[in-house]
Design a protein around this motif. Sequence first.
Motif, PDB file in Angstrom:
ATOM      1  N   GLY A 102     120.183 116.521 -18.833  1.00  0.00           N
ATOM      2  CA  GLY A 102     119.074 117.265 -19.436  1.00  0.00           C
ATOM      3  C   GLY A 102     118.685 116.773 -20.816  1.00  0.00           C
ATOM      4  N   ASP A 140     115.633 114.472 -13.651  1.00  0.00           N
ATOM      5  CA  ASP A 140     115.734 115.852 -14.100  1.00  0.00           C
ATOM      6  C   ASP A 140     114.477 116.277 -14.861  1.00  0.00           C
ATOM      7  OD1 ASP A 140     117.606 118.285 -14.769  1.00  0.00           O
ATOM      8  OD2 ASP A 140     116.764 117.659 -16.697  1.00  0.00           O
ATOM      9  N   TYR A 141     114.002 115.426 -15.770  1.00  0.00           N
ATOM     10  CA  TYR A 141     112.868 115.808 -16.610  1.00  0.00           C
ATOM     11  C   TYR A 141     111.565 115.821 -15.814  1.00  0.00           C
ATOM     12  CZ  TYR A 141     109.821 115.939 -20.706  1.00  0.00           C
ATOM     13  OH  TYR A 141     108.886 116.297 -21.641  1.00  0.00           O
TER      14      TYR A 141
END
Length: 421
Positions: free
Chosen positions: A410, A273-274
């Motif tokens: 997240g 995600d990052y």
Amino acid sequence: MTTLLGCIADDFTGATDLAGLLARSGVRVSLRIGVPKEPPEETAAFEVIALKCRTAPVAEAVAECRAALAWLREAGAQRFFWKYCSTFDSTEKGNIGPVAEALMADLGAQQTIYCPAFPENGRSIFMGNLFVGQQPLAESPMKDHPLTPMTDSNLMRLLAPQVTESTGLVDRLTVARGAAEIGVALARLADDGVAHVIVDAVADADLQEIATACRDMPLLTGGSALAMPLPSLYAQDGKLDVDGAKAEPPQIEPGAIVLSGSCSAMTRAQVADYAKDAPSYRLDPLVLARDGAGAALDWLATQSPDAAPIIYATAEPEDVRAAQAELGTAQAGEVVEAALAKLAIAARDRGTRRFVVAGGETSGAVTQALGVTRLDIGAEIAPGVPWTFCESGGHQIALALKSGNFGSEGFFGAALAKLED
């Protein structure tokens, strides 16, 4: 201040997890990195010593934990907590059981409990079996852990080979009847010579009852959530002043980095995600073993700290197994930890002041490399994961040390945003 509760954690993320939950009470919590070399001074009501002994040889882990216990006793602590992972990470030989028995012997304790439940993070125990979310431990991603693969969900079966005395269970039906019934059950087991007792818990209310029943035991063992009710219980008993002011967090200069060594399922999702929006670099253990960390250091030198890059060794289970087959389990982990430690120093020296670190072993390697000896506990980012503040190389820095399975997808971005707020 005389220390009321002394805590020993088997890894660095577990220590910050525990310290963060205790800090919810508003009472000052001090986290020491390793056994302090100096005698106790300026101690807090709650002292937590973070060790790096989860996967150390048994004799080494026992010796280090006994040294931590001795320091905490010198600080005045009367009650003690042995904190390990909420997924009971251990091997057939230890280190959870051997350390607990050694601490019991030093304290003269005849019985202790084991409760790694953390319902807020999806860890529950029912009839002695540990669940991760809705999955039994042995069917969860923990079955693929590179260092402590968990292939049995029953905590009594996991603990029994690690200890010399008998194991028993206080089940959920007893816990649901409240603290008094828990106390009766523990007394009956003690009369039968049962020294090591698994206690079921499926909700925070269960942990409240367990802590109420067991708060005067010389030694408690479990996950961090078991310790969360203790401050209010000690206050009720007149042993703790909860009105002490909480220190304001320091102002931390901008410039951030994410360092990830964990290969847990959640951390894999967090990295993916990052990395969609941040500069990213993947470490390969085979390359590190052959060539060292030079290429990664060169890449880092081209990145602006303001871009908050991520450097990670996080990989799928089959890739981890392939590296371990080539290098050996120990060396595969050691080369990654050594590289991330060097990268942390390089990042600090070029102006990075905010560090998000994923993985217990990685967190230990990074904090030791940065020369951190004591942390002040700040606001929680997610349950069990606070920001912490310390000094490194003459600079004030912020560290978020995250256990592999904690947080949402997240998390990395949320952590940096939380500190900015």
